[in-house]
Structures are given as C-alpha cells and as structure tokens.
Design a protein around this motif. Structure first.
Motif, mmCIF file in Angstrom:
data_model
loop_
_atom_site.group_PDB
_atom_site.id
_atom_site.type_symbol
_atom_site.label_atom_id
_atom_site.label_comp_id
_atom_site.label_asym_id
_atom_site.label_seq_id
_atom_site.Cartn_x
_atom_site.Cartn_y
_atom_site.Cartn_z
ATOM 1 N N VAL A 92 69.476 76.913 60.420
ATOM 2 C CA VAL A 92 69.303 76.828 61.873
ATOM 3 C C VAL A 92 67.805 76.927 62.171
ATOM 4 C CG1 VAL A 92 70.140 77.683 64.096
ATOM 5 C CG2 VAL A 92 71.512 78.061 62.037
ATOM 6 N N PRO A 93 67.044 75.874 61.891
ATOM 7 C CA PRO A 93 65.575 75.968 61.983
ATOM 8 C C PRO A 93 65.058 76.238 63.388
ATOM 9 C CG PRO A 93 66.272 73.687 61.648
ATOM 10 C CD PRO A 93 67.484 74.547 61.437
ATOM 11 N N GLU A 94 65.850 75.916 64.396
ATOM 12 C CA GLU A 94 65.398 76.144 65.769
ATOM 13 C C GLU A 94 65.622 77.579 66.232
ATOM 14 O OE1 GLU A 94 69.743 75.063 66.021
ATOM 15 O OE2 GLU A 94 67.995 74.485 64.821
ATOM 16 N N ARG B 116 68.047 85.145 67.612
ATOM 17 C CA ARG B 116 69.206 84.363 67.191
ATOM 18 C C ARG B 116 69.504 84.579 65.710
ATOM 19 N NH1 ARG B 116 74.137 82.719 67.344
ATOM 20 N NH2 ARG B 116 74.518 80.592 66.633
ATOM 21 N N LEU B 117 68.471 84.644 64.874
ATOM 22 C CA LEU B 117 68.685 84.889 63.449
ATOM 23 C C LEU B 117 69.304 86.267 63.224
ATOM 24 C CD1 LEU B 117 65.492 83.375 61.790
ATOM 25 C CD2 LEU B 117 67.839 82.519 61.629
ATOM 26 N N THR C 76 77.124 70.077 56.012
ATOM 27 C CA THR C 76 77.829 69.815 57.267
ATOM 28 C C THR C 76 78.644 71.027 57.693
ATOM 29 O OG1 THR C 76 77.947 67.430 56.847
ATOM 30 C CG2 THR C 76 79.538 68.351 58.394
ATOM 31 N N GLY C 77 79.439 71.552 56.768
ATOM 32 C CA GLY C 77 80.273 72.701 57.096
ATOM 33 C C GLY C 77 79.475 73.960 57.368
ATOM 34 N N ILE C 78 78.410 74.180 56.604
ATOM 35 C CA ILE C 78 77.590 75.374 56.784
ATOM 36 C C ILE C 78 76.854 75.317 58.122
ATOM 37 C CG2 ILE C 78 75.577 76.617 55.898
ATOM 38 C CD1 ILE C 78 76.563 75.729 53.061
#
Length: 362
Positions: A58-60, A65-66, A276-278
């Motif tokens: 989740v680079p954004e 959030r992390l 995709t699933g992760i």
C-alpha cells in the motif's frame, strides 16, 4: 536452539493445542485479540517488519494508515493461530460453513479432468482452515510438505495436527518429497503449496509489488514435469466467522524455452496473482519477515548481514512465539510461544530440489 529452549517451545505449542481448543470460542477469540494488541502496542521487530512489508503493498499509505493495517494484521495473524489450535475439534459442518470460495469450479473441473492440480497460495488468512475445508468439508484429499523442525517432537506435533485434518504430509528432506508429489499428481491428485516466499539459492527471482524477491520454483516445476494444472489461489477473512477465497485461472506452461525459463515465467504469473489478492486484503497477509531482496542486502549504516539470496532460517512469517516475544512477559497467558514459525510448519514449495519448505500454514 538449546535443549531447554527446544523443550519449552514444544511444551508451549502443546499447550496451545491442548488448552486453546477447550476454551469457549468467545474467550479464545478475545485471547487472540489481546495477544495481538499487546504485541502491536509494543512495536517490536515483527510489527515493524510487517509495516515495512505493507508499505510496499500500500505505497500511498501514511504512518497512521500503516499502523492501522499492522494492528489489523496482527489480529488476523493471531486469529489464524487461535483457529488452528481449535480446528481439530471443529465439526465437518462447522468447517464447511466457515469457507466460501469463488471460481471453485476451476479446481473441481481440473481434478475431474484427471490431470492433477497444484494449488499454490500465499500466506493469507488461514490456509489450514482452507485445507480442512477441502478434506473434511468437500472430501477432497491432498498432499503437502512440512519442513523438519527442531525439536523433533514439535515437528511430530505439526505432522499429527495436519494429518488429523485429513492432509497427507510429507517431510521436506532435500528433494525426496518432489518425487512423491509428482506421483500424486500423475495419479490425478491435488497438491497444495504455500509459495510466496523462498529466498534460497534455488528460488526464482520475480517482481512483486514493483521490487525483486524470490519465490519457489516447485509449483512450476511440478506442473511442467507432470502435466498438472497450476492454479493460484488467495484467501481473506470476511467478518468474524467466515473466510473467503478465490481460485485464479491456470498458469499455462510456455510453449518454448528451457525449463528454467518456463519456471521463471510461471512463477512470475503466480506472483502477479498473489499480489492481486494481497493488495485487496493486505491486513490478512501474514508476512512478518523480510521478503524483498533489497531488505536482505548489507546496509552500511547498520552493518546488517544477509546478501541477496541468503535467507533467514525460516521461510515464512514467524510463529506465535516470535511475535508474542515482542510483548511484555506475562501479557499473554496461555499463548503458544516458541521459535518455530508457520514457515516451519506450512507447506511452501521449494525451488528445484523439492516442492515444499516451511514457514507455514502455512
């Protein structure tokens, strides 16, 4: 690990299986959440590593959030262990009602074809529950691989546990498991392998969330050698009582190229399906160890060893003891503590020498 530590690890895992399964379900669930939150609040190395891994997924995401994702991730991880300790006493009806799989026909049609199927999945949600759902819920037997652990008694516990769920469990000893898996596939059987992390010398380099890592070659090699279908699959939790999954279209064997080249293409396809699933459910990805090659390279500022291609002893996320070790002493009574990891207990495919090495569920 010395003899005293070995005995402690074995005793604590034994306590998990003997004690947690006797607890009322709400109590067991609350215990898991308490352990997870205690570990998360301490922000030890496992939690920080999980956040580092999630930052690629989740680079954004910013720090808040992390942190939210890592807390949810630790809860998901401990839910896996609480469920796994209790699975032996779940009824077949309970198992059937706890799992729903999208595009399951890709698996069932593949098995009906008689070709054999290799089902490859990452460390998402509860792969042991998925295995029990196949064996006890659907009546579909399968074969998997477990790496030998120390102490031997702990290895025996994991084998007994999975065999009790209806799985055929092969010990990973060099390449000996590969031949047995190949025979099962040629007979039209099912082989299940957790395959999202293998940093050994035989791992296949892939691009995963934009960076390089290594994943095991075993699933691709088995498909090439036996003609079996290679199906990626992913899992995720959906509420407190349900786990969902998805089976992806078969990864085809390239028509040209050498075996290693074909394996590289096929393993990249698996990595793409896993991603995709992760990406859809990052909070259920139980990866508490280093994964990307960049994280294994020596860093001048800290002198950290581990050149790319050199893996830590465990092939996957750490076990409950490794995570709970970050918690204050006594914060998690009754927890299953130990140095073993799901990597050391999960069926994960090994590159050219064999088809399974652990880490895991997994």
């Amino acid at each position: 690990m010395n003899g005293g530590r070995d005995r402690l690890v074995d005793a604590l895992y034994g306590a998990g299986w003997s004690t947690v399964k006797k607890l009322p379900e709400p109590v067991a669930g609350a215990l898991g959440r308490t352990i997870a939150d205690t570990v998360w609040k301490r922000r030890g190395p496992n939690v920080l590593r999980l956040e580092t891994n999630l930052a690629r997924v989740v680079p954004e995401a910013g720090p808040e959030r992390l942190a939210e994702l890592s807390r949810a991730g630790m809860r998901s991880y401990m839910r896996y262990w609480m469920e796994s300790f209790r699975l032996p006493v779940w009824s077949a009806e309970r198992v059937r009602g706890s799992v729903e799989i999208t595009d399951l026909d890709l698996l069932t049609d593949g098995l009906k074809s008689g070709r054999g199927v290799v089902l490859a999945l990452p460390h998402l949600a509860n792969w042991d529950l998925a295995g029990a759902w196949l064996t006890r819920g659907m009546g579909v037997p399968f074969t998997t691989v477990v790496e030998r652990l120390k102490p031997e008694s702990l290895f025996d516990r994991f084998v007994e546990y999975r065999e009790g769920l209806g799985m055929e469990v092969l010990p990973h000893t060099g390449g000996s498991a590969f031949g047995t898996l190949a025979r099962r596939l040629r007979a039209g059987g099912l082989v299940c392998l957790v395959a999202d992390r293998d940093l050994s010398a035989s791992g296949v380099e892939v691009t995963f969330f934009g960076e390089k890592t290594r994943m095991p070659a075993g699933p691709a090699m088995l498909a090439q050698q036996t003609g079996a279908l290679l199906l990626p699959a992913t899992l995720h939790y959906d509420g407190p009582a349900l786990m969902r999954g998805r089976v992806y279209p078969a990864v085809e064997v390239p028509v040209s190229g050498r075996r290693a080249e074909k394996s590289a293409v096929m393993t990249q396809a698996l990595a793409d399906a896993f991603a995709t699933g992760i990406a859809e459910h990052p909070e259920d990805w139980h990866m508490l160890q280093r994964l990307w090659l960049a994280d294994l390279e020596p860093r001048p500022e800290d002198g950290e060893p581990g050149a790319a291609g050199t893996a830590p002893p465990s092939a996957s996320a750490s076990g409950p003891a490794d995570a709970a070790a970050d918690a204050p002493a006594g914060a998690a009574p009754g927890r299953a503590d130990g140095a073993a990891s799901p990597a050391a207990s999960d069926p994960a495919a090994d590159g050219g020498r064999g088809a399974g090495r652990t880490g895991g569920p997994r």
